[in-house]
Design an enzyme around this catalytic site. Structure first.
Site, PDB file in Angstrom:
ATOM      1  N   GLU A   1       7.534  -1.695   4.045  1.00 55.93           N
ATOM      2  CA  GLU A   1       7.960  -2.239   2.791  1.00 55.93           C
ATOM      3  C   GLU A   1       9.186  -2.141   2.587  1.00 55.93           C
ATOM      4  OE1 GLU A   1       3.931  -3.005   0.187  1.00 55.93           O
ATOM      5  OE2 GLU A   1       5.217  -1.372  -0.428  1.00 55.93           O
TER       6      GLU A   1
ATOM      7  N   GLU B   1      -0.882  -6.073   4.046  1.00 50.99           N
ATOM      8  CA  GLU B   1      -1.405  -5.065   3.092  1.00 50.99           C
ATOM      9  C   GLU B   1      -1.548  -6.029   1.663  1.00 50.99           C
ATOM     10  OE1 GLU B   1       0.763  -1.317   2.699  1.00 50.99           O
ATOM     11  OE2 GLU B   1       0.480  -1.512   0.604  1.00 50.99           O
TER      12      GLU B   1
END
Length: 321
Positions: A155, A242
């Site tokens: 991320e 995710e």
């Protein structure tokens, strides 16, 4: 009644084990047709499973038996090994050998269980030198296995797309020197929210590159789905590596209605999705209680509400043999 419930559970597990006993053997090498993930027969495939929590915080779950249990009981056809790069005493930055041993335990467990596995470089920062060395080693060791998916930047937070893209091109080049085929996942800025940026300026010159979008259903609403839909229309292959049903903090109450809306949307688009996480932290998104054993065989009372719910989803939707 309890006896009947137990028999029903046993029958379910037997059916699941039979259905997915040969999952990777059946579907083999993954690739892309347009934005759709397909198997070796060019048939659309949807991967659904769970991500382990940061290896550096919850290493006890990083073992072959836990992977086997996630396949048998949760019906996962993919797992994600989240290698923490900076966080914790056992992070990759502090102890690379320990880190690789834990990640490889999950990879080897997934290969043995014949499911797919994501090797996740779990960081919010650019660590180009370290990432290149790690993925060079992993791709050299595991390139012959169609089970493998590489997630090279979990991320990005405040990096620009130019910075992420430049980093990704370097790491992809290293992987492709050893592994020309297996899927590679690339993150986007703002915690994998800004998928419009790679849609405007995608990585060129390589095959089987997908881009990750992450959501937490109690925080992220329809606008993120709309943005992702637009990226898909522009030809950007998306993988939800995710996700979960609570707030983006990983805590707060589950919003099952909003989570189901995301599930319905992903299923309608044939998007693969991973839920966070196999860990026992005192937070909503960690699916396990402290009572959970390290090697699976978790009872219902070892699972939090999010664990019960994601198991229900995986059992319902992972019906592809």
């Amino acid at each position: 009644m309890m006896r009947f419930k137990k028999l029903t559970t046993i029958l379910f597990l037997l059916v699941c084990c039979f259905a997915q006993a040969q999952f990777v053997k059946k579907h083999g090498q993954l690739s892309l047709q347009g934005t759709q993930l397909v198997d070796k027969n060019n048939e659309p495939i949807v991967l659904r499973g769970l991500s382990f929590g940061w290896h550096s915080m919850w290493p006890r779950f990083y073992n072959e038996k836990a992977v086997s249990w996630l396949k048998k009981d949760f019906n996962c056809n993919v797992v994600r090994a989240a290698m923490g790069i900076e966080l914790g005493d056992y992070s990759y930055a502090n102890d690379p050998q320990f880190s690789k041993e834990k990640i490889e335990a999950v990879i080897d467990g997934a290969i043995k269980s014949d499911i797919y596995v994501i090797i996740d470089w779990h960081s919010h920062n650019v660590n180009l030198k370290e990432a290149k060395a790690f993925f060079a080693e992993m791709s050299q060791k595991y390139s012959k296995y169609p089970n493998i998916i590489y997630e090279i930047f979990n991320e990005p937070d405040y990096e620009t797309w130019w910075e992420v893209k430049t980093y990704a091109e370097e790491v992809i080049r290293v992987i492709r020197e050893n592994d020309p085929n297996n899927i590679i996942l690339v993150g986007s800025p703002h915690w994998d929210q800004d998928v419009d940026l790679p849609a405007e300026d995608p990585i060129l010159g390589y095959n089987n590159i997908m881009y990750t979008m992450h959501f937490y259903a109690a925080t992220h609403g329809k606008e993120l789905r709309d943005r992702t839909d637009e990226a898909l229309k522009r030809g950007l292959p998306i993988f939800i590596s995710e996700s979960a049903g609570m707030e983006a903090s990983g805590d707060g109450p589950l919003n099952v209605k909003a989570w189901q809306e995301y599930i319905d949307w992903m299923e309608s688009k044939k998007l693969s999705w991973i839920t966070w996480s196999v860990s026992d932290k005192d937070e909503t998104c960690s699916i396990l209680k402290k009572t959970a054993k390290s090697d699976g065989k978790w009872k219902d009372e070892d699972l939090k509400e999010s664990g019960i719910k994601v198991r229900e989803f995986l059992r319902k939707y992972n019906t592809q043999e």
